[in-house]
Design an enzyme around this catalytic site. Structure first.
Site, PDB file in Angstrom:
ATOM      1  N   ASP A 118       0.856  -1.193   0.000  1.00  0.00           N
ATOM      2  CA  ASP A 118       0.000   0.000   0.000  1.00  0.00           C
ATOM      3  C   ASP A 118       0.894   1.245   0.000  1.00  0.00           C
ATOM      4  O   ASP A 118       1.437   1.616  -1.039  1.00  0.00           O
ATOM      5  CB  ASP A 118      -0.936  -0.088   1.214  1.00  0.00           C
ATOM      6  CG  ASP A 118      -1.964   1.022   1.263  1.00  0.00           C
ATOM      7  OD1 ASP A 118      -2.066   1.793   0.302  1.00  0.00           O
ATOM      8  OD2 ASP A 118      -2.687   1.128   2.276  1.00  0.00           O
ATOM      9  N   THR A 137       5.758  -0.618   5.083  1.00  0.00           N
ATOM     10  CA  THR A 137       6.141  -1.917   5.660  1.00  0.00           C
ATOM     11  C   THR A 137       7.319  -2.522   4.897  1.00  0.00           C
ATOM     12  O   THR A 137       8.340  -2.894   5.493  1.00  0.00           O
ATOM     13  CB  THR A 137       4.940  -2.895   5.595  1.00  0.00           C
ATOM     14  OG1 THR A 137       3.841  -2.304   6.290  1.00  0.00           O
ATOM     15  CG2 THR A 137       5.287  -4.234   6.205  1.00  0.00           C
ATOM     16  N   ASP A 162      -7.410  -8.015   7.278  1.00  0.00           N
ATOM     17  CA  ASP A 162      -8.420  -7.777   8.306  1.00  0.00           C
ATOM     18  C   ASP A 162      -8.935  -6.350   8.308  1.00  0.00           C
ATOM     19  O   ASP A 162      -8.324  -5.442   7.744  1.00  0.00           O
ATOM     20  CB  ASP A 162      -7.832  -8.057   9.687  1.00  0.00           C
ATOM     21  CG  ASP A 162      -6.889  -6.942  10.141  1.00  0.00           C
ATOM     22  OD1 ASP A 162      -5.935  -6.641   9.394  1.00  0.00           O
ATOM     23  OD2 ASP A 162      -7.124  -6.352  11.209  1.00  0.00           O
TER      24      ASP A 162
HETATM   25  P1  IMP Z   1       1.925  -0.336   3.727  1.00  0.00           P
HETATM   26  O1  IMP Z   1       2.937  -0.364   4.835  1.00  0.00           O
HETATM   27  O2  IMP Z   1       1.104   0.950   3.730  1.00  0.00           O
HETATM   28  O3  IMP Z   1       2.457  -0.667   2.355  1.00  0.00           O
HETATM   29  O4  IMP Z   1       0.815  -1.358   4.062  1.00  0.00           O
HETATM   30  C1  IMP Z   1       1.027  -2.680   4.138  1.00  0.00           C
HETATM   31  C2  IMP Z   1       0.230  -3.283   5.279  1.00  0.00           C
HETATM   32  O5  IMP Z   1      -0.944  -2.549   5.581  1.00  0.00           O
HETATM   33  C3  IMP Z   1      -0.215  -4.644   4.858  1.00  0.00           C
HETATM   34  O6  IMP Z   1       0.702  -5.576   5.389  1.00  0.00           O
HETATM   35  C4  IMP Z   1      -1.584  -4.777   5.485  1.00  0.00           C
HETATM   36  O7  IMP Z   1      -1.450  -5.397   6.732  1.00  0.00           O
HETATM   37  C5  IMP Z   1      -2.075  -3.380   5.698  1.00  0.00           C
HETATM   38  N1  IMP Z   1      -3.066  -2.975   4.675  1.00  0.00           N
HETATM   39  C6  IMP Z   1      -2.865  -2.132   3.643  1.00  0.00           C
HETATM   40  N2  IMP Z   1      -3.967  -1.983   2.892  1.00  0.00           N
HETATM   41  C7  IMP Z   1      -4.899  -2.790   3.454  1.00  0.00           C
HETATM   42  C8  IMP Z   1      -6.276  -3.093   3.120  1.00  0.00           C
HETATM   43  O8  IMP Z   1      -6.873  -2.627   2.133  1.00  0.00           O
HETATM   44  N3  IMP Z   1      -6.902  -3.978   3.939  1.00  0.00           N
HETATM   45  C9  IMP Z   1      -6.305  -4.547   5.030  1.00  0.00           C
HETATM   46  N4  IMP Z   1      -5.019  -4.291   5.365  1.00  0.00           N
HETATM   47  C10 IMP Z   1      -4.332  -3.410   4.590  1.00  0.00           C
END
Ligand code: IMP
Ligand code: MG
Length: 191
Positions: A115, A119, A171
């Site tokens: 996203d 992470t 989730d």
């Molecule tokens: P990032 O760090 O923003 O790239 O997000 C990654 C983490 O956010 C993933 O491992 C998910 O746990 C959580 N996440 C991101 N988008 C969603 C979504 O649409 N639904 C549920 N969890 C999400």
């Protein structure tokens, strides 16, 4: 009274969820990803370690590893970025140490969804610091958003629009991970 007229309040209300990617499409794509990982990593010398990013990747990684015929280790890490009912990232926090076994290993980070990139970029940096032989990332879903953290990802299952999804490990407030498909929830406020 018809069967539909009385809903069981103890069951997930399927009317609240719209299926985005069904079980069959997920299974077919996981197979393709496993084949690609196998042909990229199979010829390499040295150990292979998959690093599932908990908790969201648990269903994905369990299906993926059953399709990989390579000798591999599994060393999970836990990251939290969406506390409680949040539907936007609050910044990635690593809650477990980086496993020592990653040193000298070919590492594949496995996550449910890419996203903001927070992470994966954090983990790539921390894993690089322990000097693995190589590092790759594999996500089931690649959300089409402007990333606040630019990050490379070698394997991605499906590109999806910028909407909050649940199921197949993902989730909302800890729920819906056990749905066998990916879906969107009705009536969610952005928070
Ligand atoms: P990032 O760090 O923003 O790239 O997000 C990654 C983490 O956010 C993933 O491992 C998910 O746990 C959580 N996440 C991101 N988008 C969603 C979504 O649409 N639904 C549920 N969890 C999400
Ligand atoms: Mg996650």
């Amino acid at each position: 009274m018809s069967h539909d007229a009385k809903k069981n309040p103890n069951m997930i209300d399927q009317d609240d969820i719209t299926v985005l990617i069904d079980e069959a499409r997920i299974a077919a794509r996981v197979e393709e990803l496993a084949n690609r990982i196998e042909s990229d990593l199979g010829p390499l010398e040295g150990e292979i370690t998959l690093v599932p990013i908990m908790t969201g990747s648990m269903l994905f990684v369990s299906d993926l590893i059953r399709r990989l015929k390579l000798p591999l280790r599994i060393a999970p890490v836990t990251v939290q970025s969406y506390p409680g009912t949040a539907t936007t990232s609050r910044g990635a926090h690593l809650q477990t140490p980086i496993p020592e076994v990653l040193r000298d290993s070919h590492v594949v980070l496995v996550d449910d969804i890419l996203d903001s990139g927070g992470t994966l970029s954090m983990l790539r940096r921390l894993v690089e610091a322990v000097e693995p032989r190589s590092i790759r990332a594999c996500v089931l879903l690649d959300k089409q958003v402007e990333r606040s953290h630019e990050v490379g990802c070698e394997y991605a299952g499906f590109e999806i629009a910028d909407e909050f999804v649940v199921g197949y490990g993902l989730d909302h407030d800890g729920l819906y991970r056990n749905l066998p498909f990916i879906g969107t929830l009705q009536g969610l406020d952005d928070d």
